[in-house]
Design an enzyme around this catalytic site. Structure first.
Site, PDB file in Angstrom:
ATOM      1  N   HIS A  76     112.079  71.239  83.537  1.00 10.64           N
ATOM      2  CA  HIS A  76     110.879  71.912  83.052  1.00 10.64           C
ATOM      3  C   HIS A  76     111.261  73.248  82.432  1.00 10.64           C
ATOM      4  O   HIS A  76     110.825  73.576  81.338  1.00 10.64           O
ATOM      5  CB  HIS A  76     109.882  72.118  84.191  1.00 10.64           C
ATOM      6  CG  HIS A  76     108.521  72.528  83.721  1.00 10.64           C
ATOM      7  ND1 HIS A  76     107.412  72.495  84.520  1.00 10.64           N
ATOM      8  CD2 HIS A  76     108.080  72.993  82.529  1.00 10.64           C
ATOM      9  CE1 HIS A  76     106.355  72.916  83.857  1.00 10.64           C
ATOM     10  NE2 HIS A  76     106.740  73.227  82.628  1.00 10.64           N
TER      11      HIS A  76
ATOM     12  N   GLU B 175     108.987  76.970  76.284  1.00 12.48           N
ATOM     13  CA  GLU B 175     109.880  77.490  77.323  1.00 12.48           C
ATOM     14  C   GLU B 175     110.727  78.646  76.801  1.00 12.48           C
ATOM     15  O   GLU B 175     110.961  79.624  77.514  1.00 12.48           O
ATOM     16  CB  GLU B 175     110.783  76.369  77.853  1.00 12.48           C
ATOM     17  CG  GLU B 175     110.043  75.299  78.626  1.00 12.48           C
ATOM     18  CD  GLU B 175     109.299  75.851  79.841  1.00 12.48           C
ATOM     19  OE1 GLU B 175     109.906  76.582  80.636  1.00 12.48           O
ATOM     20  OE2 GLU B 175     108.094  75.565  79.982  1.00 12.48           O
TER      21      GLU B 175
ATOM     22  N   HIS C 104     109.812  82.060  78.537  1.00 15.66           N
ATOM     23  CA  HIS C 104     110.811  82.374  79.561  1.00 15.66           C
ATOM     24  C   HIS C 104     112.176  82.746  78.984  1.00 15.66           C
ATOM     25  O   HIS C 104     112.839  83.656  79.477  1.00 15.66           O
ATOM     26  CB  HIS C 104     110.978  81.176  80.507  1.00 15.66           C
ATOM     27  CG  HIS C 104     109.695  80.717  81.135  1.00 15.66           C
ATOM     28  ND1 HIS C 104     109.025  81.457  82.091  1.00 15.66           N
ATOM     29  CD2 HIS C 104     108.962  79.586  80.942  1.00 15.66           C
ATOM     30  CE1 HIS C 104     107.942  80.799  82.470  1.00 15.66           C
ATOM     31  NE2 HIS C 104     107.874  79.675  81.785  1.00 15.66           N
TER      32      HIS C 104
END
Length: 267
Positions: free
Chosen positions: A68, A121, A125
Site C-alpha cells: 500500500h 502515494e 507520503h
C-alpha cells in the site's frame, strides 16, 4: 526616487531569503516509517461496498499481499503528508521497475489510472519520506517498497504458520499477531475493515526507524488486551478475523449450480 527603489529591492530580497529559510526550517518531521501491506480481497470488497458498479483489478496471484505504501509518521498523530505539492509524480522515473510494481504495488481500483495509486502515494507520503537520502527519489522510494516486500512478505509469513485465505475458516488475531512477531521480532499493526459485524483483515503494518531498522509500531495505534496478549490493532477482539479468499467467479458459480440443480430437480 533611487533611494526608494533601493529600499524596495532590499526588502524584496530579504523576504525571499526569509521564505527560503522558512522552507528549510519547515522540513517535515516524523518518528517512524510505516510499511503497509494490504490484502487485495478486502480492499476490493471495501471498494465495491462504496459502489456496486465498481470493479477490481487484482494481482496475478490473487492470494498475495501487496504494497500500500511507505508512510512517514509522527507518534500519536497522522502524517506529515503532501510535503511538497510541486514535486509531481513522473511515471518516467519508475520505468525500470514498472513491471514489478504492477505485480506487487497494485492499484486494485478498476476504472482508475494505472498510475493513480503510485501518484497518490508519492505525493502524499513519498515527498515527505524524501528528506531521507535512501528515499529521496521516486525510484528509491518505490524500490524500497519492493525490497521490503521481498523480505517481509506477509503472504509467506502467514502461510508458514498455516494461516491462509479462506471463505470458510476464520482466524484468531492472537495467532496472526504471533505468527508475524515470531518472524520479525517486533510488534506489527493489524488493521481490519468492519462489515456486517465481522472484521476483515485489511492491512498489516510494520515499522522502521529513520535509519531503516525494524522496530515496534507503538505510538501508531492503541494496544488492545486479548487475554494476556497486548496487540496493536483496530480489529474486533471479541471474535475471530475473516481472511477472505478472492474468487471472482464464486457468485456466478453458485448461481450456475443452483440453476443446474433446479433443472435436474424439475425433470
Amino acid at each position: 526616487m533611487e533611494k526608494m527603489k533601493f529600499i524596495y529591492i532590499f526588502f524584496s530580497l530579504s523576504c525571499l531569503r526569509y521564505a527560503s529559510m522558512t522552507y528549510i526550517q519547515a522540513e517535515p518531521e516524523f518518528d517512524l516509517l510505516i510499511f503497509t501491506q494490504q490484502w487485495p480481497a478486502t480492499a476490493c470488497k471495501d471498494w465495491k461496498k462504496h459502489d456496486s458498479s465498481h470493479t477490481c483489478v487484482m494481482p496475478t496471484n490473487v492470494d498475495t499481499w501487496t504494497i500500500h505504501g511507505i508512510w512517514p509518521t509522527k507518534f500519536g498523530t497522522i502524517g506529515p503528508a503532501f510535503c511538497n505539492r510541486t514535486w509531481l509524480f513522473d511515471p518516467e522515473k519508475i520505468r525500470p521497475i514498472e513491471d514489478q510494481l504492477e505485480q506487487v504495488w497494485v492499484n486494485i481500483f478498476g476504472g482508475t489510472s494505472l498510475y493513480s495509486l503510485w501518484a497518490h502515494e508519492w505525493s502524499k507520503h513519498g515527498t515527505c519520506a524524501a528528506v531521507l537520502e535512501p528515499l529521496n527519489s521516486e525510484l528509491k522510494y518505490f524500490s524500497t517498497g519492493i525490497n521490503w516486500l521481498q523480505k517481509y512478505s506477509m503472504s509467506n509469513i502467514l502461510k508458514e504458520e498455516n494461516i491462509v485465505p479462506s471463505n470458510t475458516k476464520q482466524y484468531s488475531i492472537v495467532d496472526i499477531n504471533k505468527a508475524i512477531k515470531d518472524k520479525i521480532n517486533v510488534d506489527p499493526v493489524i488493521e481490519c475493515k468492519k462489515e456486517d459485524g465481522e472484521s476483515y483483515i485489511s492491512d498489516i503494518r510494520i515499522c522502521f526507524t529513520k535509519d531503516f531498522k525494524i522496530t515496534n509500531c507503538d505510538g501508531v495505534v492503541s494496544r488492545k488486551m486479548i487475554g494476556d496478549q497486548s496487540i496493536l490493532t483496530n480489529c474486533k477482539t471479541s471474535k475471530n478475523i475473516v481472511y477472505p479468499h478472492y474468487n471472482k467467479k464464486s457468485f456466478y458459480v453458485q448461481v450456475y449450480k443452483l440453476v443446474s440443480w433446479l433443472q435436474w430437480f424439475t425433470l
